[in-house]
Design a protein around this motif. Structure first.
Motif, PDB file in Angstrom:
ATOM      1  N   PHE A  21       1.071  -1.001  -0.324  1.00  0.00           N
ATOM      2  CA  PHE A  21      -0.141  -0.117  -0.359  1.00  0.00           C
ATOM      3  C   PHE A  21       0.340   1.183   0.042  1.00  0.00           C
ATOM      4  CE2 PHE A  21      -2.853  -3.333   2.115  1.00  0.00           C
ATOM      5  CZ  PHE A  21      -4.146  -3.134   1.498  1.00  0.00           C
ATOM      6  N   LEU A  28     -10.204   1.405   6.193  1.00  0.00           N
ATOM      7  CA  LEU A  28     -10.230   0.026   5.496  1.00  0.00           C
ATOM      8  C   LEU A  28     -10.022  -0.755   5.774  1.00  0.00           C
ATOM      9  CD1 LEU A  28     -10.243   1.856   1.782  1.00  0.00           C
ATOM     10  CD2 LEU A  28     -12.190   1.212   3.001  1.00  0.00           C
ATOM     11  N   GLU A  29      -8.945  -0.512   7.263  1.00  0.00           N
ATOM     12  CA  GLU A  29      -8.222  -1.445   7.596  1.00  0.00           C
ATOM     13  C   GLU A  29      -6.907  -2.136   6.677  1.00  0.00           C
ATOM     14  OE1 GLU A  29      -9.737  -4.229  10.079  1.00  0.00           O
ATOM     15  OE2 GLU A  29     -11.494  -3.016  10.598  1.00  0.00           O
ATOM     16  N   GLN A  30      -6.692  -1.423   5.798  1.00  0.00           N
ATOM     17  CA  GLN A  30      -5.343  -1.403   5.061  1.00  0.00           C
ATOM     18  C   GLN A  30      -4.309  -2.113   5.475  1.00  0.00           C
ATOM     19  OE1 GLN A  30      -5.282   1.490   1.785  1.00  0.00           O
ATOM     20  NE2 GLN A  30      -6.918   0.302   1.083  1.00  0.00           N
ATOM     21  N   TRP A  31      -3.963  -3.418   5.422  1.00  0.00           N
ATOM     22  CA  TRP A  31      -2.954  -4.231   6.256  1.00  0.00           C
ATOM     23  C   TRP A  31      -2.624  -5.328   5.447  1.00  0.00           C
ATOM     24  CZ3 TRP A  31      -3.354  -6.310  12.140  1.00  0.00           C
ATOM     25  CH2 TRP A  31      -3.611  -4.850  12.990  1.00  0.00           C
ATOM     26  N   ARG A  32      -1.090  -5.320   4.785  1.00  0.00           N
ATOM     27  CA  ARG A  32      -1.002  -6.304   4.506  1.00  0.00           C
ATOM     28  C   ARG A  32      -0.294  -7.374   4.551  1.00  0.00           C
ATOM     29  NH1 ARG A  32       4.104  -5.569   0.339  1.00  0.00           N
ATOM     30  NH2 ARG A  32       4.807  -7.204  -0.295  1.00  0.00           N
ATOM     31  N   ASP A  54      -9.983 -13.707  -4.252  1.00  0.00           N
ATOM     32  CA  ASP A  54     -10.049 -12.677  -2.943  1.00  0.00           C
ATOM     33  C   ASP A  54     -10.600 -11.902  -2.541  1.00  0.00           C
ATOM     34  OD1 ASP A  54      -8.039 -11.889  -1.116  1.00  0.00           O
ATOM     35  OD2 ASP A  54      -6.248 -10.969  -2.526  1.00  0.00           O
ATOM     36  N   GLY A  56     -11.234  -8.199  -0.508  1.00  0.00           N
ATOM     37  CA  GLY A  56     -10.514  -7.581  -0.081  1.00  0.00           C
ATOM     38  C   GLY A  56      -9.389  -7.433  -0.334  1.00  0.00           C
ATOM     39  N   THR A  57      -8.486  -7.938  -1.781  1.00  0.00           N
ATOM     40  CA  THR A  57      -7.170  -8.159  -1.824  1.00  0.00           C
ATOM     41  C   THR A  57      -6.255  -6.938  -2.248  1.00  0.00           C
ATOM     42  OG1 THR A  57      -6.510  -9.070  -4.198  1.00  0.00           O
ATOM     43  CG2 THR A  57      -7.562  -7.019  -5.164  1.00  0.00           C
ATOM     44  N   GLY A  58      -6.579  -5.451  -1.740  1.00  0.00           N
ATOM     45  CA  GLY A  58      -5.884  -4.656  -1.500  1.00  0.00           C
ATOM     46  C   GLY A  58      -4.430  -4.617  -2.299  1.00  0.00           C
ATOM     47  N   GLU A  78     -11.998  -5.506  -4.369  1.00  0.00           N
ATOM     48  CA  GLU A  78     -11.792  -4.554  -4.400  1.00  0.00           C
ATOM     49  C   GLU A  78     -11.851  -3.157  -4.441  1.00  0.00           C
ATOM     50  OE1 GLU A  78      -8.905  -4.301  -1.363  1.00  0.00           O
ATOM     51  OE2 GLU A  78      -9.661  -2.146  -1.069  1.00  0.00           O
ATOM     52  N   ASP A 104     -17.696  -3.204  -4.142  1.00  0.00           N
ATOM     53  CA  ASP A 104     -17.391  -3.342  -2.790  1.00  0.00           C
ATOM     54  C   ASP A 104     -17.449  -5.047  -2.281  1.00  0.00           C
ATOM     55  OD1 ASP A 104     -19.355  -3.484   0.199  1.00  0.00           O
ATOM     56  OD2 ASP A 104     -19.725  -1.583  -0.230  1.00  0.00           O
ATOM     57  N   LEU A 106     -19.269  -7.038  -0.511  1.00  0.00           N
ATOM     58  CA  LEU A 106     -20.480  -6.566   0.537  1.00  0.00           C
ATOM     59  C   LEU A 106     -21.578  -7.206  -0.301  1.00  0.00           C
ATOM     60  CD1 LEU A 106     -19.913  -5.134   4.144  1.00  0.00           C
ATOM     61  CD2 LEU A 106     -19.117  -7.365   3.148  1.00  0.00           C
ATOM     62  N   PHE A 134     -17.475 -10.162   6.366  1.00  0.00           N
ATOM     63  CA  PHE A 134     -16.898 -10.491   4.768  1.00  0.00           C
ATOM     64  C   PHE A 134     -16.935 -12.129   4.497  1.00  0.00           C
ATOM     65  CE2 PHE A 134     -13.308  -7.746   2.586  1.00  0.00           C
ATOM     66  CZ  PHE A 134     -14.421  -7.146   2.529  1.00  0.00           C
TER      67      PHE A 134
HETATM   68  N1  SAH Z   1      -5.561  -8.637   0.697  1.00  0.00           N
HETATM   69  C1  SAH Z   1      -5.272  -7.833   1.407  1.00  0.00           C
HETATM   70  C2  SAH Z   1      -5.421  -6.930   2.243  1.00  0.00           C
HETATM   71  C3  SAH Z   1      -5.706  -6.977   3.151  1.00  0.00           C
HETATM   72  S1  SAH Z   1      -7.035  -5.664   4.321  1.00  0.00           S
HETATM   73  C4  SAH Z   1      -4.032  -8.601   1.723  1.00  0.00           C
HETATM   74  O1  SAH Z   1      -3.693  -9.467   2.388  1.00  0.00           O
HETATM   75  O2  SAH Z   1      -2.220  -8.031   1.969  1.00  0.00           O
HETATM   76  C5  SAH Z   1      -7.689  -4.977   3.926  1.00  0.00           C
HETATM   77  C6  SAH Z   1      -8.646  -5.001   2.613  1.00  0.00           C
HETATM   78  O3  SAH Z   1      -9.749  -4.920   2.545  1.00  0.00           O
HETATM   79  C7  SAH Z   1      -7.926  -3.451   2.031  1.00  0.00           C
HETATM   80  O4  SAH Z   1      -7.177  -3.438   1.175  1.00  0.00           O
HETATM   81  C8  SAH Z   1      -9.804  -2.866   2.186  1.00  0.00           C
HETATM   82  O5  SAH Z   1      -9.394  -2.030   1.473  1.00  0.00           O
HETATM   83  C9  SAH Z   1     -10.408  -3.957   1.294  1.00  0.00           C
HETATM   84  N2  SAH Z   1     -11.431  -3.911   2.323  1.00  0.00           N
HETATM   85  C10 SAH Z   1     -12.339  -3.075   3.243  1.00  0.00           C
HETATM   86  N3  SAH Z   1     -13.250  -2.641   3.091  1.00  0.00           N
HETATM   87  C11 SAH Z   1     -13.922  -3.026   1.990  1.00  0.00           C
HETATM   88  C12 SAH Z   1     -15.185  -3.488   1.260  1.00  0.00           C
HETATM   89  N4  SAH Z   1     -16.142  -3.468   1.688  1.00  0.00           N
HETATM   90  N5  SAH Z   1     -14.892  -4.131   0.063  1.00  0.00           N
HETATM   91  C13 SAH Z   1     -14.089  -4.063  -0.852  1.00  0.00           C
HETATM   92  N6  SAH Z   1     -12.691  -4.465   0.009  1.00  0.00           N
HETATM   93  C14 SAH Z   1     -13.108  -3.931   1.130  1.00  0.00           C
END
Ligand code: SAH
Length: 198
Positions: A21, A28-32, A54, A56-58, A78, A104, A106, A134
């Motif tokens: 990222f 969005l709780e973006q953790w890799r 996948d 929420g593929t980030g 994503e 989204d 969901l 999810f």
């Molecule tokens: N899968 C990746 C990212 C994990 S972080 C990895 O393993 O590294 C969680 C991801 O979910 C983020 O990229 C965030 O942007 C995404 N996310 C959060 N809410 C979401 C939603 N409602 N729809 C799609 N993606 C979402």
């Protein structure tokens, strides 16, 4: 094809080289996922010749891991376009064909079902129960689910779902949470297997 002879350590090294990222969005709780954990998830999921989604593929790490392991078809979903652009670049650099969908998770209603869903979703620390939503979506669209989830929710999964804990990891907290402190912090994360509803 070289992908068939990858060992977990080699796969982890390839995955650790991927672009992460640029500016992680806390909302969005973006953790890799670290490369070693993503690689182990992909080995345990055995995606060879199967279809994978996948959620929420980030930046694409789990999708890419499954494709490198020989998945037939991989779709990454994503809602953050900026992250998805990085995922696309990551796949392109490795010459991998993955379908990316900017929506989204969901509200996503795929027309097909998948053999496997992989996910490291938001754990619900910003929006409550995001992890549950999810997982529910994953069970709706795939036969088998491999999810990285906070160990704090472990009893909930075991009690209410057909779930099994495959591994437990210490997951490094994202940089924005720890860079002011000297010591790096970790959180317990389970790799949970769910048998799907399909
Ligand atoms: N899968 C990746 C990212 C994990 S972080 C990895 O393993 O590294 C969680 C991801 O979910 C983020 O990229 C965030 O942007 C995404 N996310 C959060 N809410 C979401 C939603 N409602 N729809 C799609 N993606 C979402």
């Amino acid at each position: 094809m070289w992908v068939w002879i990858l060992k977990p350590k080699q796969l982890a090294m390839v995955l650790d080289e991927l672009e992460g990222f640029l500016r992680p969005k806390p909302s969005l709780e973006q953790w890799r996922t670290p490369g070693g954990i993503a690689a182990e998830l992909a080995f345990l999921a055995s995606p060879q010749g199967r279809s994978v989604v996948d959620l929420g593929t980030g930046t694409g790490i789990l999708a890419i891991a499954c494709k490198l392991m020989g998945a037939r078809r991989v779709v990454g979903v994503e809602n953050d376009r900026e992250a998805l652009e990085i995922a696309m670049r990551n796949a392109e650099k490795l010459g991998l064909e993955i379908e990316w969908i900017n929506t989204d998770v969901l509200s996503w209603q795929p027309r097909e079902s998948f053999d496997i869903a992989v996910l490291n979703p938001p754990f619900g620390s910003v929006k409550r129960h995001m992890d549950r939503q999810f997982v529910e979506k994953a069970l709706e669209v795939a036969e088998e689910v491999f999810a990285l989830l906070s160990s704090r929710a472990r009893n909930f999964w075991l009690k209410n779902y057909n779930a099994r804990i495959l591994r437990t990891y210490s997951f490094p907290l994202p940089r924005q949470h720890w860079f002011h402190r000297r010591k790096r912090e970790f959180m317990e994360v389970d790799l949970v297997y769910f048998a799907g509803n399909i």
